[in-house]
Design a protein around this motif. Structure first.
Motif, PDB file in Angstrom:
ATOM      1  N   GLU A 297       1.672  -1.828  -9.334  1.00  0.00           N
ATOM      2  CA  GLU A 297       2.922  -1.582  -8.386  1.00  0.00           C
ATOM      3  C   GLU A 297       3.653  -0.300  -8.788  1.00  0.00           C
ATOM      4  O   GLU A 297       4.254   0.570  -8.019  1.00  0.00           O
ATOM      5  CB  GLU A 297       3.734  -2.760  -8.764  1.00  0.00           C
ATOM      6  N   GLU A 298       3.763  -0.187 -10.329  1.00  0.00           N
ATOM      7  CA  GLU A 298       4.661   1.175 -10.957  1.00  0.00           C
ATOM      8  C   GLU A 298       3.849   2.173 -10.377  1.00  0.00           C
ATOM      9  O   GLU A 298       4.302   3.456 -10.223  1.00  0.00           O
ATOM     10  CB  GLU A 298       4.533   0.938 -12.342  1.00  0.00           C
TER      11      GLU A 298
ATOM     12  N   ILE B 197       5.178   4.219  -7.480  1.00  0.00           N
ATOM     13  CA  ILE B 197       6.449   4.766  -7.371  1.00  0.00           C
ATOM     14  C   ILE B 197       6.737   5.520  -8.825  1.00  0.00           C
ATOM     15  O   ILE B 197       7.586   6.237  -8.874  1.00  0.00           O
ATOM     16  CB  ILE B 197       7.512   4.088  -6.846  1.00  0.00           C
TER      17      ILE B 197
ATOM     18  N   LEU C  35       8.075  -0.116   0.486  1.00  0.00           N
ATOM     19  CA  LEU C  35       7.856  -1.552   1.123  1.00  0.00           C
ATOM     20  C   LEU C  35       6.424  -1.888   0.776  1.00  0.00           C
ATOM     21  O   LEU C  35       6.007  -2.921   0.951  1.00  0.00           O
ATOM     22  CB  LEU C  35       8.038  -1.179   2.575  1.00  0.00           C
ATOM     23  N   ASN C  36       5.590  -1.209   0.326  1.00  0.00           N
ATOM     24  CA  ASN C  36       4.149  -1.398   0.203  1.00  0.00           C
ATOM     25  C   ASN C  36       3.564  -0.677  -1.017  1.00  0.00           C
ATOM     26  O   ASN C  36       2.266  -0.342  -1.018  1.00  0.00           O
ATOM     27  CB  ASN C  36       3.175  -0.789   1.152  1.00  0.00           C
ATOM     28  N   PRO C  37       4.235  -0.840  -2.605  1.00  0.00           N
ATOM     29  CA  PRO C  37       3.665  -0.476  -3.516  1.00  0.00           C
ATOM     30  C   PRO C  37       2.792  -1.416  -4.398  1.00  0.00           C
ATOM     31  O   PRO C  37       2.930  -1.872  -5.136  1.00  0.00           O
ATOM     32  CB  PRO C  37       5.031  -0.078  -4.412  1.00  0.00           C
TER      33      PRO C  37
ATOM     34  N   LEU D 172      -1.600  -3.131  -3.723  1.00  0.00           N
ATOM     35  CA  LEU D 172      -3.036  -3.031  -2.989  1.00  0.00           C
ATOM     36  C   LEU D 172      -3.168  -3.781  -1.693  1.00  0.00           C
ATOM     37  O   LEU D 172      -3.994  -3.731  -1.044  1.00  0.00           O
ATOM     38  CB  LEU D 172      -4.021  -2.980  -4.053  1.00  0.00           C
TER      39      LEU D 172
ATOM     40  N   ASP E 271      -0.832  -4.154   0.504  1.00  0.00           N
ATOM     41  CA  ASP E 271      -0.189  -3.404   1.663  1.00  0.00           C
ATOM     42  C   ASP E 271      -0.337  -1.770   1.842  1.00  0.00           C
ATOM     43  O   ASP E 271       0.028  -1.190   2.657  1.00  0.00           O
ATOM     44  CB  ASP E 271       1.288  -3.829   1.737  1.00  0.00           C
ATOM     45  N   TYR E 272      -1.090  -1.387   0.427  1.00  0.00           N
ATOM     46  CA  TYR E 272      -1.369  -0.204   0.774  1.00  0.00           C
ATOM     47  C   TYR E 272      -2.775  -0.159   0.742  1.00  0.00           C
ATOM     48  O   TYR E 272      -3.591  -0.303  -0.426  1.00  0.00           O
ATOM     49  CB  TYR E 272      -0.773   0.677  -0.504  1.00  0.00           C
TER      50      TYR E 272
END
Lengths: 157, 295, 774
Positions: free
Chosen positions: C285-286, C289, C697-699, C701, C703-704
């Motif tokens: 997640e990090e 961003i 909003l999508n950080p 896998l 939703d990315y």
């Protein structure tokens, strides 16, 4: 937090370990047993880099607790070659240049190995679907798919 | 805001009998969570959505991982049966191919080795891929509680996103499906951002069988996922199909009704508007495929 | 005994790293053992896109048992950056994006550090934020860097203090205003690309040890061990000789592990707990961003051609969203400026390329370095122009694409390339011009083409060096500072060394991991420059060793070195037909007659390479004799189907051809071509999404989404064109990034061909395509 004494067979060797409740199988393999071939790419079951076999079936080791492995057989990438002899699949991956950075490779090998165990002559579509849970950003997948086909032709995993 | 690196601390307990589970649930309330496959539980714990103090592993309870089929009674699937177990079970494939298809559409092969039917239903995600199949197969959920057991029809089970009819001291033991009607056929169609493996943007299950008591001669059932707060049946569409003779026009009308039944939201995966029209497209496609199989 | 490969250059030798990687024994940074003294770090990140830091209270975090230190911006009076030194080590008085690190917590476990990080109390005063680069470039936009004028900056980067513009590159050639009236067709449009992320399978990880003696070691997954040493040494005030960066295999970089991103935090935290290594690893997640992202772009572009299809003029403005810190991103924007026409000869050009601070994650290098962004619009406009004047898009490109010797937009003479050959190859491979039926009535099929160019975008003088040394048995160790990211760098340098030395390929080892204490200097493993630049250094080092060997044996035999050669590890004389095995001389030398003394000694060859001919460009016009070292060019064609009922796109085939000068290892070139095609395809459907306050909003896998094995095209066809590069080793130039640059516009052109709808904005999504069809 509870500590559990478990017995688990990893790559054929029986291990007795004390594991805390919240330790994942992935953490156990990497941090307790030093089997760092199994990789952590997302900790969420999305990338497949941590895929290992538990009783012969692939699972995301990041989504399974170490304590749940009590009494079970675990196979990691380190357990695919025997006495330095690569498996047909490992050889095919090399032959097809189906490895680049190598970070997805261990999990990819495990998933493909399990596929060939349950479907010795898989179709291309079966291979693609079996590998959906193993992300690769380098190869574009086609060489991996071809390598699985080559290994199948040579007699399996 | 972002997920933590690893699981927070908790105590793992492996339950050996159902009463122990009930006792732990009564003792710890919301601080206890049940573990079957963990593919959703651990993700939510890492995300910080929930933080149980105790995680009770219920998959080793008697019957939890068993699949039983009886011509008269139908299918009983233990709550902790995995998606792969379900998808490759010969009698499930023979008598409930729709359920096998839905189970096989969940995430990836390795996730399906852990993810369970019971978990998929109990998490009550609107996007649960097995829910539409269980709905149209008219499944019943067997809940264990301090008084013993009770059954809830799948159509009454989902009460909101993440919400079910299950009470605090209950847990899901099994899912029962009636014997498949003679000559039935089914199809699960799912739309994701990837070809396979993604969460559903829209999921549509269609199930049908001949029934002489209906004006159309057939019963059609339609289950929808990911397009409302809960997985749901498209009742009005089904009514259309019971009363109009099957064919292109009827399917188009039914698909329209299914679209009207959908009340989706905009989210990061798709807009509500797109989801609605995709319900129509997939329902029509599903009806055509099932009709081909029926004929 | 395995077969030995002589003269391996141009052959498909197996990868040197393959065995390790298929057995799980290849070591990546997170795999290294550090013992029980290892501490872990976690970062406290800003929840706001733009805010002033009023106060930070670390007292509660410090009370947590197991916490060893908490560091904040107050502990560091310094900034860090490659081309523009604009990034504080921890946000000091202001946060500029959601995720901006404000503090670091060191503890005995990652879990304790995580729990304690939540107890760091930060008081913010929110400021207006700006997310769109065009808005951010306006004079009244909220200012992210009021001190921009005080930042240290490279002499070819031009920030505009008092604004959010961190770089403005101007290109002026000919007279566009005079050219427009002569155009028979003009297309003018705006194109947008969102921020996307590299998604290497291996998340960023760094371990730093600051010893009480002030020796500092950093273990890191990095494309840039030397640049990290340089930048962190400067920023943290460490003498370069005291900072050692060790970088094992990199589990995918794609530019995301170039320069410095999170590594400096590990060093900063380690300083607070001297004697203990501190591990900092990014969660997935990090990764989205907290490391870096590809810059977003808004491009306003106008291009015109005459009735015969000759391009006459182009006017373009590129507004890149550089994110909160543009230390690396400024040079992407400069590259987009001096290459702003794409691979076309256009006589009249007015280009303005702006790097603009926005309250977004840090925009930085990503595979293609500005080129995928600008080609997205250019390559769609070229199709539209061709359509307007009734010319086939492939023919239009053949006519206008850059050719050897052209004086291109910066005034530089184009080095030898053959882009027309690339176009010919992909059109042939895809059956260009042949309308083929879709697989179902509700599907529509289409084909599209796009071409590209890209130069290595670097300072004018990035250097490479190499050492070649022999072992007793005449096996060879090649030492380089370039990194193996998966692209095959180690394999290619081993081939080159073996070729020059006249030893079998199998005798060559590449010394790894890269270690700034022992490895020879390398600027960075970026810019598709390793085969070319490091290759030249390795070739020079091997030639140096070869000359030493030949001189020694010639002296020994009393022959002219010109008559000697080395074949399969044996020095031979074409004149006397004598033979001298290397293994008997490369370490111990050779005895004089009757053993009256010895001559020679251990053979160690040194080599270096640095381009010396690149010039700065005129500030007002972007003109100069030599903007870049060279360009690599290529073409792609795509065959696809669109499902008109859902909007879903299925890529049936991608055909690619690139002019690599010389394929040192053809199969590895094809592997890049295939992997890049899928990366490029995937990128067309990817986007990082943010809410109105700049929160991601999508950080993750979930939703990315990136392409999976099921999404990969049914077929990828690769072709190699070889027009030798004057200063390339054996004529070789790089291709690692180029392979994905034009994939997205090739797909867009194919979609247009299928359904007659154009998409100016990425990402493409089934929803967007479906809605456009209604």
């Amino acid at each position: 937090m509870g500590i559990h004494s478990i017995t688990v067979t990893v790559n054929g060797a029986k291990e007795r370990l004390d594991v805390p409740s919240n330790m994942t199988l992935l953490q156990m393999l990497r941090d307790k047993l030093g089997l760092t071939g199994t990789k952590n790419g997302c900790s969420a079951g999305e990338c497949g880099a941590c895929t290992v076999l538990v009783d012969g079936e692939p699972v995301n080791s990041c989504l399974m607790l170490a304590v749940e492995a009590d009494g079970r057989q675990v196979t990691t990438v380190e357990g695919l070659a025997h006495d330095g002899q690569l498996s047909a699949l490992q050889e095919a991956i090399i032959e097809h240049n189906a490895v680049q950075c190598g970070f997805c490779t261990p999990g990819m090998l495990i998933s493909a190995h399990a596929l060939l165990e349950r479907a010795p002559r898989p179709t291309e579509q079966q291979i693609r679907e079996a590998l959906v849970g193993n992300l690769c950003r380098c190869t574009g997948y086609l060489r991996i798919i071809e390598a699985v086909q080559t290994a199948a032709k040579k007699g399996g995993a | 805001m972002l997920a933590r690196p690893a699981l927070p601390s908790f105590d793992y307990v492996r339950a050996n009998n159902p009463d122990e589970v009930v006792r732990l649930l009564q003792e710890h309330g919301a601080a206890a969570k049940l573990l079957m496959g963990g593919t959703d539980l651990f993700v939510r714990m890492r995300d910080g959505v929930i933080r149980p103090q105790i995680v009770v592993d219920v998959k080793h309870l008697p019957g939890m991982r068993a699949i039983e089929y009886d011509e008269g009674a139908g299918l009983t699937v233990g709550a902790a049966v995995t998606m792969n177990q379900l998808a490759r079970h010969p009698q499930v494939q023979t008598h409930y191919p729709l359920l096998a298809e839905a189970a096989n559409s969940v995430a990836s092969y390795q996730v399906r080795n852990r993810a369970t039917l019971g978990g998929n239903l109990c998490n009550a995600s609107p996007a649960a891929d097995t829910a539409p199949a269980v709905l149209v197969l008219e499944g019943r959920l067997v809940l264990h509680n301090p008084q013993g057991e009770r059954e809830v029809a799948a159509r009454d089970f989902f009460t909101g996103p993440g919400q079910t009819a299950m009470r605090e001291n209950e847990f899901l033991k099994a899912v029962r499906l009636p014997p498949p009607p003679e000559g039935s056929a089914g199809k699960y169609l799912k739309l994701g951002r990837n070809k396979v493996g993604d969460l559903s943007i829209v999921g549509v299950a269609v199930f049908a069988f001949p029934d002489g008591t209906k004006p159309s001669g057939y019963v059609f059932r339609i289950g929808l996922a990911s397009v409302a707060p809960v997985p749901l049946r498209a009742w009005e569409a089904e009514e259309v199909l019971a009363t109009h003779s099957p064919g292109e026009e009827t399917f188009a009308l039914a698909a329209e009704k299914a679209m009207e039944a959908a009340t989706p939201i905009d989210d990061v995966r798709a807009s509500a508007a797109y989801r609605k029209v995709m319900v129509r497209a997939l329902t029509r496609r599903g009806l055509e495929r099932v009709w081909e199989a029926l004929e | 005994m395995a077969e030995l490969t002589s003269n391996p250059v141009g052959k498909n030798t197996p990868r040197v790293d393959a065995y390790e990687k298929v057995t799980g024994t290849a070591i990546f940074t997170d795999d290294l053992p550090f013992g029980p003294g290892l501490y872990y770090g976690r970062l406290v990140r800003s929840p706001h896109a733009h805010a002033l830091i009023k106060s930070i209270d670390i007292s509660k975090a410090l009370e947590v048992p197991g916490v060893k230190a908490v560091v904040t911006g107050q502990d560091f009076d310094t900034r860090i950056g490659l081309y523009l030194v604009d990034r504080p080590v921890f946000a000091k008085d202001r946060v500029r994006y959601v995720g901006d690190p404000v503090a670091g917590v060191v503890a005995t476990s990652e879990d304790i550090a995580e729990e304690a990080a939540k107890l760091v109390e930060v008081e913010y005063e929110e400021l207006p934020a700006v997310f769109d680069p065009v808005e951010a470039a306006q004079p009244d936009a909220p200012l992210l860097h009021p001190d921009l004028g005080e930042y240290k900056v490279a002499n070819f980067i031009f920030p505009e203090p008092g604004t959010n513009i961190s770089e403005h590159f101007r290109l002026r050639k000919g007279d566009v205003e005079a050219a427009w009236p002569r155009c028979a067709a003009i297309v003018e449009d705006t194109f947008r690309l969102p921020h996307i992320q590299h998604v290497p399978l291996e998340p960023h990880v760094a371990v730093a040890l600051w010893e009480p003696s002030n020796q500092v070691t950093l273990w890191t997954s990095s494309q840039s061990p030397f640049a990290q040493r340089d930048l962190i040494a400067q920023s943290m005030g460490i003498p370069h000789g005291n900072l050692r960066v060790i970088s094992p295999y990199v589990g995918g970089g794609f530019g995301g592990k170039a320069g410095v991103s999170m590594e400096v935090y590990a060093v900063a935290m380690a300083r607070a707990v001297k004697g203990h290594p501190v591990k900092l690893r990014m969660t997935r997640e990090e990764e989205f961003i907290g490391t870096t992202v590809r810059q977003a772009l808004v491009a306003h572009t106008k291009i015109g051609c005459d009735a015969e299809g000759n391009l006459l003029a182009m006017e373009t403005e590129y507004y890149f969203s550089g994110g909160a810190y543009n230390d690396y991103g400024v040079n992407i924007v400069r590259a987009a400026g001096y290459s702003c026409t794409g691979p076309y000869y256009i006589p009249n050009v007015k280009g303005d390329s702006y790097c603009v601070y926005t309250n977004m994650p840090i925009g930085s290098a990503m595979r293609g370095f500005g080129m995928p962004e600008i080609h997205w619009g250019i390559e769609q406009i070229m199709d539209q122009l061709a359509e307007k004047i009734g010319m086939d898009p492939a023919e239009f490109r053949r006519r206008n694409c850059v050719k050897t010797g052209d004086i291109i937009l910066t005034g530089m003479k184009m080095p030898a390339i053959d882009l027309v050959a690339c176009i010919d190859k992909v059109t042939k491979a895809i059956n260009w011009g042949k309308k083929e039926p879709p697989s179902a009535p509700h599907k529509k099929r289409g084909k599209g083409i796009a071409i590209m160019w890209k130069a290595p975008a670097m300072p004018p003088n990035p250097g490479s060096s190499a050492i070649v040394r022999f072992n007793e048995d005449a096996t060879v160790n090649v030492e380089i500072g370039a990194q193996e990211l998966g692209q095959g760098a180690f394999t290619v340098v081993a081939q080159m060394a073996a070729e020059v030395l006249g030893v079998p390929y199998e005798w060559v080892r590449v010394s790894a991991p890269v270690d700034t204490k022992y490895s020879p200097y390398e600027w960075q493993t970026v810019a598709s420059r390793i085969t070319w630049s490091t290759g030249n250094a390795v070739k020079a080092a091997a030639e140096d060793a070869r000359q030493q060997i030949l001189a020694l044996v010639a002296k020994h035999w009393n022959e002219d070195p010109a008559n000697l050669d080395i074949k399969d590890g044996i020095v031979i004389s074409y004149k006397s037909e004598r033979e001298q095995p290397l293994k008997d001389m490369v370490i111990y030398g050779l005895p004089n007659e009757n053993f009256e003394g010895w001559k020679g000694g251990p053979i160690v060859g040194h080599g270096k390479f640095m381009p010396t001919y690149v010039t700065n460009l005129d500030f007002e016009t972007g003109q100069g004799p030599r903007a870049v070292v060279h360009y690599t060019v290529g073409a792609q064609a795509v065959d696809l189907e669109v499902d008109t009922e859902t909007g879903q796109v299925e890529i049936l085939k991608i055909a690619s051809a690139y002019d690599v000068g010389k394929a040192i290892n053809p199969d590895l070139v094809l592997a890049q071509i295939e992997g890049g095609a899928v990366h490029g395809m995937s990128s067309a459907f990817e986007a990082l999404k943010f809410d109105e306050r700049g929160r991601p909003l999508n950080p993750n896998l979930v939703d990315y989404r990136i392409a999976t094995a099921a999404d990969a095209p049914r077929e990828i066809h690769g072709d190699i064109v070889e027009t030798p590069l004057e200063d390339g080793p054996w004529g070789a130039r790089g291709v690692g990034e180029h392979v994905m640059v034009q994939t997205a516009p090739a797909i867009a052109n194919a979609i247009y061909n299928a359904i007659g709808v154009r998409f100016n904005d990425l990402p493409l999504s089934a929803e967007k395509i479906f809605m456009a069809l209604q």
